[in-house]
Write an enzyme that holds these catalytic residues in place. Structure first.
Site: not given
Ligand SMILES: COc1ccc(CN)cc1O
Length: 328
Positions: A33, A216
């Site tokens: 991420d 992102d």
């Molecule tokens: C609930 O799943 C996620 C929530 C947030 C992120 C980070 N942007 C990655 C995810 O897979």
């Protein structure tokens, strides 16, 4: 000097991409991420009521960092928190000794239910790592000085495995030149300025500037200013912004137009087929758009819908950070 490559495996509907990582003695599939800076994992410390179906980090291989805790909440209000261990983490053959591995003691339902992901590996700037009282470094920052080149690349793909490479640029993974733009990391993100856009056969990307954006990999869709999303869906028969569905939907029978955006000296295209993201229900009649309007936040989020159409370089080889974009 270290360099290595790891597969980026798409989850259903390319909702996220997970990569195999070794943390201590444990094999985990983590969501890389570039929008966050914590390496957190489901662990033996995670309540079993929350960890069913996940691979677990065995904390006995690590050294607990005394008094260290973490707590993160993402844009979609999902989140997790816990304690911290120092351990060896290996990604595609690149080894980070004494890497902070954040073991979850509590995880929100979105993560509990997504059994394809055993946690996240943050690749944003370490300035937004949430560990207290001593902030920790991301995997990339931990290994950066040991890499052949201080950069990593993302080559995500639609519906098939792509890759993240650390320490080198594999020129077989992109066509044409790489266009570089300056990065503003003042908010801890890989921030850049997106220019004009255009829709369909008009490939000029001459319209209003999109403005501040972040790259992102941990966000599924492409979020642009609401005016841009509205202009795009004017070109889609039967499209409507349906708050009960969470955004723009349209009859799946549409052939969606391409979306073009100017970044630096280049113009980068998201195929319309990528923007026909997924059906909203099992009937397959209504589809949800991969391009959506931001909910008023100032930053556009260039998530996987955009990134999986390009080869992207996250580059810290210069005095200031920069992003490179190239067609795949
Ligand atoms: C609930 O799943 C996620 C929530 C947030 C992120 C980070 N942007 C990655 C995810 O897979």
């Amino acid at each position: 000097a270290q360099e290595g490559s790891v597969a980026a495996n798409p989850q259903a509907e390319d909702e996220a991409y997970v990569c195999p990582v070794t943390a201590g003695s444990s094999q985990l599939n983590l969501d890389f991420d570039t929008g966050s800076a914590d390496l957190w994992v489901f662990a033996t410390d995670t309540p079993s009521s929350e960890s069913q179906g996940h691979n677990l980090y065995d904390t006995s291989s690590g050294q607990q960092i005394d008094g260290a805790t973490w707590d993160i909440t993402y844009q979609d209000q999902s989140g997790s928190k816990g304690v911290v261990f120092s351990d060896t983490v290996v990604v595609g053959g690149v080894t980070a000794t004494s890497q902070a591995v954040e073991a979850a003691t509590s995880v929100s339902t979105q993560f509990v239910q997504n059994t394809g992901s055993d946690g996240l590996l943050g690749l944003a700037f370490s300035s937004i790592n949430t560990v207290q009282p001593q902030q920790q470094t991301t995997f990339f920052d931990t290994v950066a000085d040991s890499l052949a080149a201080k950069l990593f690349t993302a080559d995500l793909k639609k519906g098939e495995a792509g890759s993240y490479d650390f320490g080198y640029i594999d020129d077989s993974k992109h066509t044409g030149d790489i266009t570089y733009v300056d990065v503003d990391n003042s908010q801890g993100f890989w921030g850049f300025t997106a220019g004009g856009y255009s829709v369909g056969d008009d490939t000029s990307a001459g319209g209003d500037s999109i403005g501040s954006a972040i790259a992102d990999t941990g966000t599924t869709l492409l979020y642009v200013p609401s005016s841009v999303a509205s202009a795009y869906y004017q070109n889609v028969d039967g499209a409507e912004n349906d708050s009960s569905q969470g955004g723009y939907v349209f009859p799946c029978s549409n052939t969606l137009p391409d979306f073009h955006v100017a970044i630096g000296s280049g113009v980068f295209t998201v195929p319309g087929s990528y923007i026909n993201y997924a059906p909203t229900d099992s009937s397959g009649s209504t589809c949800f758009g991969g391009l959506q309007g931001g909910d008023g936040q100032s930053l556009s989020i260039f998530g996987d819908i955009f990134l999986k159409a390009h080869f992207v370089v996250f580059d810290q080889t210069q005095d200031s950070p920069r992003l490179g974009f190239a067609p795949q």
